[in-house]
Structure formats: structure tokens, C-alpha cells
Design a protein around this motif. Structure first.
Motif, PDB file in Angstrom:
ATOM      1  N   VAL A  17      -4.637  10.782   2.271  1.00 28.82           N
ATOM      2  CA  VAL A  17      -3.212  10.590   2.524  1.00 28.82           C
ATOM      3  C   VAL A  17      -2.386  11.427   1.543  1.00 28.82           C
ATOM      4  O   VAL A  17      -1.373  12.023   1.918  1.00 28.82           O
ATOM      5  CB  VAL A  17      -2.829   9.102   2.423  1.00 28.82           C
ATOM      6  N   VAL A  18      -2.831  11.503   0.304  1.00 22.80           N
ATOM      7  CA  VAL A  18      -2.137  12.323  -0.694  1.00 22.80           C
ATOM      8  C   VAL A  18      -2.136  13.793  -0.281  1.00 22.80           C
ATOM      9  O   VAL A  18      -1.135  14.498  -0.455  1.00 22.80           O
ATOM     10  CB  VAL A  18      -2.775  12.147  -2.095  1.00 22.80           C
ATOM     11  N   ARG A  37       1.915   6.714  -6.955  1.00 20.00           N
ATOM     12  CA  ARG A  37       0.948   7.749  -7.326  1.00 20.00           C
ATOM     13  C   ARG A  37       1.541   9.140  -7.158  1.00 20.00           C
ATOM     14  O   ARG A  37       1.308  10.030  -7.976  1.00 20.00           O
ATOM     15  CB  ARG A  37      -0.313   7.610  -6.474  1.00 20.00           C
ATOM     16  N   LEU A  38       2.319   9.315  -6.081  1.00 21.43           N
ATOM     17  CA  LEU A  38       2.932  10.619  -5.831  1.00 21.43           C
ATOM     18  C   LEU A  38       4.085  10.901  -6.791  1.00 21.43           C
ATOM     19  O   LEU A  38       4.453  12.057  -6.996  1.00 21.43           O
ATOM     20  CB  LEU A  38       3.445  10.679  -4.387  1.00 21.43           C
ATOM     21  N   SER A  46       2.366   1.695  -3.466  1.00 25.17           N
ATOM     22  CA  SER A  46       1.338   2.176  -4.388  1.00 25.17           C
ATOM     23  C   SER A  46       1.142   3.686  -4.236  1.00 25.17           C
ATOM     24  O   SER A  46       1.028   4.422  -5.221  1.00 25.17           O
ATOM     25  CB  SER A  46       0.025   1.442  -4.129  1.00 25.17           C
ATOM     26  N   LEU A  47       1.120   4.130  -2.985  1.00 27.22           N
ATOM     27  CA  LEU A  47       0.971   5.564  -2.720  1.00 27.22           C
ATOM     28  C   LEU A  47       2.159   6.345  -3.266  1.00 27.22           C
ATOM     29  O   LEU A  47       1.993   7.391  -3.903  1.00 27.22           O
ATOM     30  CB  LEU A  47       0.840   5.786  -1.212  1.00 27.22           C
ATOM     31  N   ALA A  63       0.835  -1.202   0.000  1.00 27.03           N
ATOM     32  CA  ALA A  63       0.000   0.000   0.000  1.00 27.03           C
ATOM     33  C   ALA A  63       0.872   1.256   0.000  1.00 27.03           C
ATOM     34  O   ALA A  63       0.576   2.239  -0.693  1.00 27.03           O
ATOM     35  CB  ALA A  63      -0.934   0.003   1.207  1.00 27.03           C
ATOM     36  N   ALA A  64       1.950   1.225   0.773  1.00 29.10           N
ATOM     37  CA  ALA A  64       2.860   2.372   0.821  1.00 29.10           C
ATOM     38  C   ALA A  64       3.514   2.591  -0.543  1.00 29.10           C
ATOM     39  O   ALA A  64       3.631   3.732  -1.015  1.00 29.10           O
ATOM     40  CB  ALA A  64       3.927   2.149   1.892  1.00 29.10           C
ATOM     41  N   ALA A  88       0.526  14.162   2.174  1.00 33.32           N
ATOM     42  CA  ALA A  88       1.817  14.038   1.499  1.00 33.32           C
ATOM     43  C   ALA A  88       2.185  15.329   0.771  1.00 33.32           C
ATOM     44  O   ALA A  88       3.345  15.755   0.785  1.00 33.32           O
ATOM     45  CB  ALA A  88       1.775  12.870   0.514  1.00 33.32           C
ATOM     46  N   GLU A  95      -7.078   7.184   0.082  1.00 30.44           N
ATOM     47  CA  GLU A  95      -5.803   7.520  -0.557  1.00 30.44           C
ATOM     48  C   GLU A  95      -5.739   8.999  -0.866  1.00 30.44           C
ATOM     49  O   GLU A  95      -4.679   9.621  -0.751  1.00 30.44           O
ATOM     50  CB  GLU A  95      -5.621   6.695  -1.832  1.00 30.44           C
ATOM     51  N   ASP A  96      -6.864   9.618  -1.219  1.00 27.70           N
ATOM     52  CA  ASP A  96      -6.882  11.054  -1.489  1.00 27.70           C
ATOM     53  C   ASP A  96      -6.519  11.854  -0.241  1.00 27.70           C
ATOM     54  O   ASP A  96      -5.821  12.872  -0.328  1.00 27.70           O
ATOM     55  CB  ASP A  96      -8.252  11.492  -1.999  1.00 27.70           C
ATOM     56  N   LEU A 136       0.084   3.154   7.951  1.00 22.77           N
ATOM     57  CA  LEU A 136      -1.149   2.842   7.221  1.00 22.77           C
ATOM     58  C   LEU A 136      -1.828   1.605   7.801  1.00 22.77           C
ATOM     59  O   LEU A 136      -3.057   1.566   7.944  1.00 22.77           O
ATOM     60  CB  LEU A 136      -0.832   2.633   5.737  1.00 22.77           C
TER      61      LEU A 136
END
Length: 203
Positions: free
Chosen positions: A143-144, A108-109, A104-105, A101-102, A147, A140-141, A128
Motif C-alpha cells: 500500500v505504501v 507511517r507516510l 496508521s498508514l 488502519a488508514a 501511496a 502495508e509495504d 482497505l
């Protein structure tokens, strides 16, 4: 100066200074006899640094020793300095933690994270996982959005790294990580109080 004078100059009790000497957090003074030594301003500065790391920074003696080792024996490149500083700091996370999961995040970033930075990836994964386990998952939004706020802070911090010497760069990175994180946490909590007051009133 003698150890009693070092204590007065630094504000650190003599017994604590002797403990730091035994633990290797403070370098020995210049011996003047079998039981006496002289200390200088370098010892005062190191004591204040150790107190900041253990006190405000909340580091253990072992972690403080690792941080000081990074200051005394820095890595070659500025980027590697930051990685070494981060690896000296906790919390330690089980290497078997699921990082999917980390990762994947991070994909995305679009963040550039190397294999050398795996400890921070595992810390993110553990955070997470803890949110999920407490039945308090963030989208996820969400967390983004966190970030992106952190990225803005990080860009400013990295841009301000002093490059006149390796020692200055290491000191900035280590202390900036250890001592600024409590500041960020305090500001976040105060911002929550302010946001709550503005949204819900101050009755």
C-alpha cells in the motif's frame, strides 16, 4: 442565441438543456418574452462542463450541483479549495467505518491530513476493509508503494494549480480530480497489459 442554437453550439439536446435548467445546473438565460430566452457563450461553456462532469466524470446530478457550487462560491484559501472540491466528490462512506488502519498508514507516510479531510480517510479505510473482506489483503509495504506513486502525481498536480484567480484554481482542482481519475485508471490498466506482455509474452 436561442435554446435551439445553444443546443447546436454545445452538442447537448434541447430536452437535456431544459432538464439542466430545471435542476439548477445551468443558469437561466436572458428572458426576451414569457416563453423565450437568449443564451451566450457562458452557457455553452457551462454545458460542456456539466457534460464532462456527468459523462466522463461519472458524477450524479446532485454531486455535479455541489461541484458547480464550489466553482461559483469558492473557499478562501487554495488548500481549503482542494478540500472543498474533494468533499464534493464521492463515494460517500459511512462515518462509523473503522479508520484505525488508514490512520496508521497515514502516520507511517507522514502525510498532513486534517480533520476536514476525514471523508478521504474514510474512503481509504473502506477500501482497505473491502480488500480484507474479499480475502485479498495487501501488505502495508504494498500500500505504501501505491501511496508513494500517488504522492509523486499529487506533487506535480498541486504545483500546477493556477493562482491567477480563485475561479481558475477551483476549476483546475475540481476538473483535475473528476476528469483525471478515469485517465489514471485507464493508464494503470494499459500499463498492466504492457507489463504482462513483457513478462509473460504476447502469444
Amino acid at each position: 442565441m436561442r435554446i435551439s442554437e445553444l443546443s447546436r453550439a454545445s452538442g447537448v439536446p434541447v430536452a437535456t438543456i431544459k432538464y439542466y435548467l430545471r435542476e439548477g445546473l445551468l443558469h437561466e438565460g436572458q428572458l426576451t418574452s414569457a416563453t423565450q430566452a437568449q443564451y451566450d457563450e457562458g452557457h455553452v461553456a457551462r454545458l460542456r462542463l456539466v457534460r464532462a462532469l456527468i459523462g466522463v466524470g461519472g458524477l450524479s446530478v446532485a454531486a455535479t450541483r455541489e461541484v458547480l457550487d464550489q466553482l461559483d462560491h469558492p473557499a478562501d484559501s487554495t488548500h481549503d479549495l482542494l478540500g472543498a472540491a474533494h468533499r464534493s466528490l464521492g463515494p460517500a462512506v459511512d462515518e462509523d467505518v473503522d479508520t484505525s488502519a488508514a490512520e496508521s498508514l497515514l502516520d507511517r507516510l507522514g502525510w498532513q491530513v486534517r480533520s476536514a479531510d476525514r471523508q478521504a480517510v474514510r474512503q481509504l479505510a473502506a477500501a482497505l476493509t473491502a480488500l480484507e473482506a474479499a480475502d485479498f489483503p495487501l501488505s502495508e509495504d504494498e500500500v505504501v508503494s501505491y501511496a508513494q506513486a500517488m504522492r509523486a502525481i499529487a506533487e506535480r498536480e498541486v504545483a500546477d494549480v493556477p493562482l491567477e484567480s480563485t475561479e481558475a484554481a477551483v476549476r483546475y482542482m475540481v476538473l483535475g480530480t473528476v476528469l483525471v481519475e478515469p485517465l489514471l485508471l485507464a493508464l494503470r490498466r494499459l500499463a498492466q497489459v504492457d507489463a504482462s506482455a513483457r513478462r509473460y509474452g504476447t502469444r
